[in-house]
Design an enzyme around this catalytic site. Structure first.
Site, PDB file in Angstrom:
ATOM      1  CG  ASN D 165      31.623  33.882  25.034  1.00 37.02           C
ATOM      2  OD1 ASN D 165      32.592  34.112  25.745  1.00 37.02           O
ATOM      3  ND2 ASN D 165      31.041  32.698  24.965  1.00 37.02           N
ATOM      4  CG  HIS D 166      28.064  37.330  22.086  1.00 34.68           C
ATOM      5  ND1 HIS D 166      28.847  37.290  20.967  1.00 34.68           N
ATOM      6  CD2 HIS D 166      27.783  36.041  22.397  1.00 34.68           C
ATOM      7  CE1 HIS D 166      29.020  36.025  20.586  1.00 34.68           C
ATOM      8  NE2 HIS D 166      28.383  35.251  21.437  1.00 34.68           N
ATOM      9  N   GLY D 167      29.422  40.995  25.075  1.00 35.27           N
ATOM     10  CA  GLY D 167      29.100  42.135  25.922  1.00 35.27           C
ATOM     11  C   GLY D 167      28.848  43.389  25.110  1.00 35.27           C
ATOM     12  CB  CYS D 276      15.174  49.274  26.786  1.00 35.21           C
ATOM     13  SG  CYS D 276      13.646  48.473  26.271  1.00 35.21           S
ATOM     14  NE  ARG D 306      44.310  66.551  56.957  1.00 34.05           N
ATOM     15  CZ  ARG D 306      44.634  65.660  57.877  1.00 34.05           C
ATOM     16  NH1 ARG D 306      43.819  65.381  58.886  1.00 34.05           N
ATOM     17  NH2 ARG D 306      45.784  65.017  57.806  1.00 34.05           N
ATOM     18  CD  GLU D 402      22.754  50.800  30.734  1.00 31.36           C
ATOM     19  OE1 GLU D 402      22.193  51.772  30.223  1.00 31.36           O
ATOM     20  OE2 GLU D 402      22.311  50.197  31.724  1.00 31.36           O
TER      21      GLU D 402
END
Lengths: 416, 416, 416, 416
Positions: D165-167, D276, D306, D402
């Site tokens: 619930n906390h992305g 990090c 092509r 991220e």
């Protein structure tokens, strides 16, 4: 028959509003599912047909699509079910078909593609390319023989035009038909077709090849069960990036005998296949709007339910709102344009370029907006259970296919 | 009256096709000026009105616009001419107005803005904001007194809503009306309005101000000639980047006496001005499509005539073709959407958000495509005689104005 | 000389940070004016030169630009002042020029275009096209005679390449030089050049024409005061949409006598003019980043000061923040790329396509972002006092000019 | 060790040019693989390291990726091989790590992601998030114990920060650490982490949780083999839309005992994990450029081979050329920006926002261009054997992940 089935008392699909009825003469609240009241342009019958299609698609198709897409599996019974409901070749008059308006057929397509573009592709091939082609160019005998079975979904068709080295330029096709050396009354067909939806499981193939003696393109109806061993192969093309709920393959013909009465009698050149493709492209212009509408509904639900930062639903953020507003606008514009072209089609006042225009624009807007709506899901978009990634992958393919031929044709780019 | 004038035998405008008639039942060639046959949706009367407006605009307005834009000059006689033709407040019933459909008024707007957005702005203010406001909110006496003179273009109006510090948020306005300290039966109005089209030359000003005693917004009709010296100033705002063929200014009120019978009787709050703006925005959604269509026509002509590299017309290059195809598509979609909203407006089934949607989308697409079409002209685009730079500069302004209020209102951005 | 002047004690320009010094070895706070620390890549000398240029531009040029743009007036004394500071032809070694690095000259250009692209255009023509051309292709006598006067801004130059019918394709030029029929030792030049910056007031014209006997393109130096009456006209082109602070015109040559020693000795074909244009385009890639940076600074200030809705500065809104973030990013990337190309230029490891690439990309990003930043100003953007509209109009032109030739050349589009 | 291995005589990878050497002082031909000569900014050692990495990736990784992606399978031995080559945690000094520059590590990342973003993800987690985290925040004992095994790829790590619930908002995490009720000297950790790359097969987990007594976030090193049954589960998350060649899962901790000496000693709050992530994001900014460069190479090859319409290679068409030109430009700009930030990182003059900026921009440009290049393949794009669809799907995820934390942090959007 679709017209009667349309009134069948389906349960109301969960989570989707009933298709809007023609508005009474009073100001209406804004309806995000139909912002410009396109429903006011449809007849009662058309709305009923859409409701039938929607109920079937949401109740019967939707539960199957996740696994179908994962496993790259096409469930053959879908076509039978659609045939039973009268959804196949629905604009054709007679031969057991419903004979509905072009707009009604567009609404069916929109409902099918609301679930998945692959399912819509399978239906488009059957309805527009194969049934439509036979209806427009076939002999009375061909129509009687094939259309009813195709309409019921008992027979599955495919359409063989593009070749490995001639995707955008079918006029250069190498497939050839010549009098069969040993079977009188038969042609012998040889050649290779690729990216053929339904080919691995189709019973009837409408294949375009050049008559060796004239160099002109003609259409041939090939029944799989009549082909001697070794003359027809239809290997599947697996590991697709999109449209994984439809089945795709090649058609490889090696001296395949085809009765002369299975050739379309009059049509020559690219007029035949392009006419079929135009009809299919009309359907795509409708279908992709359904896919986009599903993306909107999914992103809207997610944005209202997902909470981040002080427990705000992310729908509160401007950048999310703008994505939804833009998509809703493009979807409503696309439906209006497709409706207008459908009306002109039935009135006989259609210019083929109109279909190229709405196919290109609606595919483009569907893809662009679907991709932007995918961003609403953040990292969760990578999970296939949210469905948005599937639509995005599908819509990329719909933008690409059945388009280059038309571009090459309509705009005459860079021809010297 | 417009309806009779519509049949006046104007000469056919040079270089522009006659407005298309409803198509007969036969396939039609593709018409790049109306790719999706929007004309088939208009009545004979609407088409005749469009033709009248087009003839006037092309014959009488177009020759004036280059100098007007260069010199930032608005020719007051244009409004008189438009009044004589019945183009002002054309949807109003009675009071000497034509009482045409919303679509017909949209078609007039499209023709005016095909020439210049500034001319359309001047007309919009007169028709939608001032005449429309009086017609919707005024007393019978106010209507009788002002609408006929405004309709004939004998009286010029302006609309004072936005203030220097409250452009997007008119609810915070500081203009105030209180009982006049010395003139019984009069209000005393003070405050400052800015970016007011027509203000420096308007004879009648519809000004929105807060009643001091209630803090609620009301509308007041101020006649310039009745204002004592020093109580009203309307300095022009010059050196604009766009809309230079319209005149813009401020309204500065300093204890200006206004008769109590000049206040709108019932409407309070932002409902009044927003209703007027909605009507104007409906017109903008039509108008900008006219401007875009003019950009298309100009770019197409240039691309066919300009030759570079081996004497090829630059229209032969894919990158030029794509610019034109995209623009033509967006213009045709925009017209369909505006037509649909016009029909709903007249049927009384309009949601105000529909107007926000088509105003935003059509302005956005007009601007984006106009900018891209400007590239077709290469270095020559810098010359104002090609007209495209003028449209681009105008369309940026149309995208910006009359929009933020609506955004703030409809989408409720970031309100906590 | 620039190098010494660079240390001149200019007052710090108001409202602009001093150019950043090389960072010490400690974490630095984020600097929105130089987000990726491009300043760390410049030498002390280069930073000093930039500071000199910035001080001059902000203190002396900026106050003049608003009126210059309104009135389409170019103040000739600007070039003299720039000459006095050593800013003209600054990379040339000798002849009274500063001999600075390409990066240093790019920094000068960035500062000039931070004020106005038109001022930068006037400088580019003088420095890159005329002085650079003579320095690269001229005889020793030509260099001695012209470069010092040009460097001081006492003589103004222009560059005549493009013709009315051959804007993108100079190889098809029609201007011609043949032996003068009556004046031995002279060529006779005839032809017409258009869109020539500075031409109406230039004293020296570098004109490219085909030698009649060979059909090969050569460069000729034409002094206005030596031309007999009726052989040279330089009418201005007025009413431009952009670059209004620079002066533009035609060069019309009618049997104009030019001494044979005024022809460049060796260079033939398009190599000559394209080499000059490459050098100018390198400067444009720098300059437009300055213009974009000014747009950023203006929009940021506006967004922090303008308050709407509950007295929030509009910088608080995501949609505004995103516009600024995107622009800042593109500006910082563009500066890094231009720096890299400048270093390669001085190392002699440049491929000409690199300049095409950064010119195209930086112009494109400058224009796109400037347009988006213009939206931050809402309706106020229409006032020319905010400056943003001027940059937008200028940047459209910079995107267009000096590009098509290169595209035609580098990418060889659609040649059969 | 990487530095010595860098000189290992790998065979030149087929179909890829050798990494360019610093240019000599002579004009160079344009190199589409490095258009702005970024290679001239790298040291000999950095170029050698890139060559080592490229050889490994092209020879050993590339042949595995198609099946890995189809089957959603991560080959554990890849990490061992990378460890043997010294590619893991390459910037760390000591503990068996190579101690190379940030730019060198960026070049490694670029080569890995040239093959697949999933492989790069697996490496990033190991190198930046786990090894980097321990190196920056660990005790000497933690470093000695874990870094050498991680560096060799004998031990695989994962990084547990985001929760279901906390992305985007890790500060609201619910995972908690409290003194273990029965095991003195141990914490008891409970909570759930999701979207954790490598979690199902990792031996070491760096998990962030709040100390119950302070509510402050701390980092904990959890060894899988030390966890009692039932206290740790790491179920995989299958059926991903992208990054299918990396393995993703959850970390479910239920009263899991963790020795107190396994907590990072000093760092508290979000500073630890964000530091990090910054390091990983620096790598992403490099990696996605590698993926984009692979898309360019694949599209270019396809466009040259092509042939359609009169046997023209489709590379002859402007619309195809523009796609390639745009992509090549964005790739070269992105590499320059990443190089600059790498240099600032090593000089200690980095602002963290710089990394947010290049991560966002490079991911965005990689995705946008990859999608556009995908169009070059027409219908063939749907086949996964062309590789472009895989990159597109991967790059969508890299754009998303991220990033939101950083946006929430750096731009402080909509916080009241």
């Amino acid at each position: 028959m679709l017209k009667s089935l349309a009134r069948r008392p389906f349960a109301k699909p969960i989570g989707l509003c009933t298709v809007a009825r023609r508005y009474a003469h009073a100001p209406v609240p804004f309806n995000w599912e139909d912002p410009l009241s396109s429903a006011s342009l449809f007849t009662e019958e058309e709305l009923a047909i859409q409701e039938t299609a929607r109920a079937y698609c949401q109740e019967r198709m939707l539960p199957r699509v996740l696994d179908a897409y994962r496993d790259e599996h096409y469930d053959r019974t879908i076509l039978t079910e659609m045939g039973e409901l009268g959804l196949l070749g629905a604009t054709i008059k007679g031969y057991g078909c419903a004979g509905v308006s072009s707009v009604a057929s567009g609404l069916i397509t929109r409902e099918v593609e609301r679930v998945d573009s692959g399912y819509r592709s399978g239906m488009s091939v059957q309805s527009s390319l194969v049934m439509g082609g036979i209806d427009e160019f076939g002999t009375p005998e061909q129509k009687e023989k094939y259309i009813p079975a195709l309409a019921k979904g008992k027979m599955l068709g495919c359409f063989g035009l593009t070749e490995p080295n001639h995707g955008s330029d079918p006029g250069s096709m190498e497939s050839v038909a010549k009098p069969h050396p040993t079977k009188p009354g038969y042609f012998s067909l040889s050649g290779s077709k690729t990216w053929i939806t339904n080919s691995p499981i189709a019973e009837l193939m409408l294949v375009w090849a050049k008559l060796k003696e004239t160099g002109r393109i003609h259409g041939f109806l090939i029944e799989r069960e009549k082909c001697p061993p070794g003359t027809l192969e239809t290997p599947p093309l697996k590991n697709k990036n999109g449209l994984r709920a439809s089945i795709t393959g090649m058609i490889q013909l090696d001296e395949c005998p085809v009765p002369k009465e299975n050739m379309f009698p009059d049509v020559e050149g690219l007029k035949g296949p392009f006419s079929c493709l135009n009809s299919a492209r009309f359907g795509i212009a409708w279908g992709v709007m359904g896919a986009l509408e599903d993306c909107i509904a999914r992103a809207r639900t997610y944005a209202l339910e997902r909470r981040q930062f002080k427990n705000n639903p992310i729908a509160k953020y401007q950048l999310v709102q703008k994505k939804l507003s833009d998509a809703v606008t493009d979807a409503s514009y696309g439906i209006l344009a497709a409706t207008q072209v459908g009306r002109l089609k039935d009135e006989g006042t259609l210019a083929p370029e109109m279909i190229s225009m709405i196919k290109r624009q609606n595919c483009d807007r569907a893809l662009v907006n679907a991709r932007i709506l995918q961003e609403v899901f953040g990292g969760n978009a990578v999970s296939d259970e949210y469905g948005i990634g599937r639509h995005v992958a599908n819509l990329f393919v719909t933008q690409t296919y059945e388009v280059r031929s038309s571009l090459g044709n309509a705009h005459n780019e860079n021809s010297d």
